[in-house]
Design an enzyme around this catalytic site. Structure first.
Site, mmCIF file in Angstrom:
data_model
loop_
_atom_site.group_PDB
_atom_site.id
_atom_site.type_symbol
_atom_site.label_atom_id
_atom_site.label_comp_id
_atom_site.label_asym_id
_atom_site.label_seq_id
_atom_site.Cartn_x
_atom_site.Cartn_y
_atom_site.Cartn_z
ATOM 1 N N ASP A 1 -1.188 -18.155 3.432
ATOM 2 C CA ASP A 1 -2.533 -18.952 2.693
ATOM 3 C C ASP A 1 -2.779 -20.073 3.372
ATOM 4 O O ASP A 1 -3.981 -20.358 3.708
ATOM 5 C CB ASP A 1 -1.645 -19.380 1.533
ATOM 6 C CG ASP A 1 -0.368 -19.974 1.426
ATOM 7 O OD1 ASP A 1 0.537 -19.783 2.617
ATOM 8 O OD2 ASP A 1 0.197 -20.582 0.474
ATOM 9 N N LYS B 1 4.607 -14.525 4.163
ATOM 10 C CA LYS B 1 4.781 -15.524 2.785
ATOM 11 C C LYS B 1 6.230 -15.236 2.711
ATOM 12 O O LYS B 1 6.533 -15.182 1.717
ATOM 13 C CB LYS B 1 3.622 -14.868 1.864
ATOM 14 C CG LYS B 1 3.572 -16.020 0.714
ATOM 15 C CD LYS B 1 2.902 -17.198 0.908
ATOM 16 C CE LYS B 1 2.827 -17.871 -0.329
ATOM 17 N NZ LYS B 1 2.256 -19.325 -0.241
ATOM 18 N N TYR C 1 0.871 -1.300 -0.137
ATOM 19 C CA TYR C 1 0.055 0.165 -0.185
ATOM 20 C C TYR C 1 0.919 1.164 0.134
ATOM 21 O O TYR C 1 0.508 2.345 -0.363
ATOM 22 C CB TYR C 1 -1.022 0.194 1.282
ATOM 23 C CG TYR C 1 -2.103 -0.822 1.068
ATOM 24 C CD1 TYR C 1 -2.260 -1.910 -0.369
ATOM 25 C CD2 TYR C 1 -3.024 -1.164 2.098
ATOM 26 C CE1 TYR C 1 -3.242 -2.558 -0.315
ATOM 27 C CE2 TYR C 1 -4.213 -2.077 1.896
ATOM 28 C CZ TYR C 1 -4.207 -2.863 0.639
ATOM 29 O OH TYR C 1 -5.140 -3.734 0.751
ATOM 30 N N ASP D 1 -10.520 -9.121 7.326
ATOM 31 C CA ASP D 1 -11.870 -9.360 6.762
ATOM 32 C C ASP D 1 -12.307 -10.608 6.633
ATOM 33 O O ASP D 1 -13.698 -11.024 6.799
ATOM 34 C CB ASP D 1 -11.925 -8.803 5.221
ATOM 35 C CG ASP D 1 -12.426 -7.287 5.187
ATOM 36 O OD1 ASP D 1 -12.128 -6.805 6.177
ATOM 37 O OD2 ASP D 1 -12.674 -6.971 4.142
#
Ligand code: ATP
Ligand code: MG
Length: 332
Positions: free
Chosen positions: A205, A173, A120, A233
């Site tokens: 994941d 990750k 971001y 979320d």
């Protein structure tokens, strides 16, 4: 001690749930001075600017900010406001409550999301007709700052288990993004070791599979920016409803507290929005200012109302926003 609180209702149901949260803060014998300011679509239409300088400056100088929601202009409002308060971590609890339908009623996790860098903060480039790229930014300093916050959070017993021994889980990750997530992971573990805090890890994941299967495996989860956005979320989906989820953008001496939901245009203006997320955000604000006991009392009152009613439409009831806030205040 008196506190200046910037109040930015914004658009849509922000204008309904923020006043409800203020009713709850007013129930305490704490000296708050609430100063209102505008941001969002409405002020953009009126003035051409979704985030007037007065609003930015007020948020930057206040002791804390209570924010509602902004519509189309959300990114132009919330990203600069997070910067105004110097926020480096986004705290997002996802807890299921008795009396509320949840996919996983046993869910009780808190995400600590890095709030300043990752993809971001990186810049995107269009290099040719065929090729676009994104640069990802990870610094040791921001990773350590987040790690130090995570260690204090756990040591203070603020995780779901309330036990300093619960430690935290780093979701990353680093097996693929060896340089960026590798650095992030390394700093998290280094600081945890320095501070004597237990840390373990999950590949993000795998975490996305394991969390919905058994959320009780996790307590405090520390993530890079984008992963934290997505995974929190996912957890929100497990607990039953956007109207319940609060968040805190925490900085060193300032913070911005906001419900996770948006402007809910489908119900805005009707006085029926669920104020729980905003009220729990106000509880996080109380805790941030050091009023830990008061924050806990708000949580307990909210839990009682969720379990016994009154409830708003999203939870199957027909109560108004004001009636739910009044019920919380009654319990206080
Ligand atoms: P925005 O673009 O501002 O995010 P949105 O259309 O995505 O708006 P959200 O606010 O994200 O709307 O809400 C998504 C859905 O959840 C809507 O149907 C909305 O009515 C419902 N919802 C969100 N927050 C609440 C709340 N506090 N009380 C009741 N329902 C809510
Ligand atoms: Mg939305």
């Amino acid at each position: 001690m008196s506190y200046e609180i910037a109040v930015i209702e914004g658009d849509g149901i922000g204008r309904e749930v923020v006043p409800a949260a203020i009713d709850v803060l007013d129930a305490f014998d704490v000296d708050f001075e609430f100063v209102e300011a505008e941001a969002g679509d409405a002020v953009q239409e009126a003035t051409g600017d979704p985030l007037p300088d007065e609003t930015y400056d007020l948020a930057a100088e206040a002791d804390a900010t209570l924010f509602g929601a902004a519509g189309e202009t959300a990114a132009d409002v919330i990203l600069p406001l997070r910067e105004a308060v110097g926020s480096f971590v986004n705290v997002r609890p996802a807890k299921a409550y008795p009396g509320v339908d949840a996919v996983r009623p046993e869910t009780d996790v808190v995400f600590l999301r890095e709030n300043t860098e990752g993809v971001y903060a990186g810049h995107e480039d269009r290099l040719s007709e065929d090729l676009s790229t994104l640069t990802r930014v990870v610094t040791s300093s921001a990773s350590r700052e987040l790690a130090e916050y995570a260690c204090e959070f756990v040591a203070d017993g603020r995780g779901p288990a309330g036990d300093p021994d619960e430690g935290f889980t780093v979701a990353h990750k680093a097996n693929v993004m060896r340089e960026t997530d590798g650095r992030f992971r390394e700093e998290l573990f280094a600081v945890a070791e320095e501070r004597g805090v237990d840390a373990d890890e999950e590949l993000m994941d795998a975490f996305a599979t394991k969390l919905p299967l058994d959320p009780t495996q996790y307590g405090v989860v520390v993530c890079p920016n984008l992963a934290g956005d997505v995974l929190s979320d996912l957890a929100a989906g497990l607990v039953g409803g956007l109207g319940l989820l609060p968040s805190a953008n925490v900085g060193h001496d300032n913070g911005l507290f906001e419900p996770v939901h948006g402007t809910a245009p489908d119900i805005a203006g009707e006085g029926v929005a669920n104020p729980t997320a905003a009220i729990l955000s106000a509880a996080m604000l109380l805790e941030f200012l050091g009023h830990v006991e008061e924050g806990q009392r708000v949580r307990d009152a909210v839990e009682g109302v969720l379990s016994d009613g009154p409830r708003t439409g999203d939870l199957g009831g027909d109560a108004t926003t004001e009636a739910v806030a009044a019920a919380v205040v009654d319990r206080l």
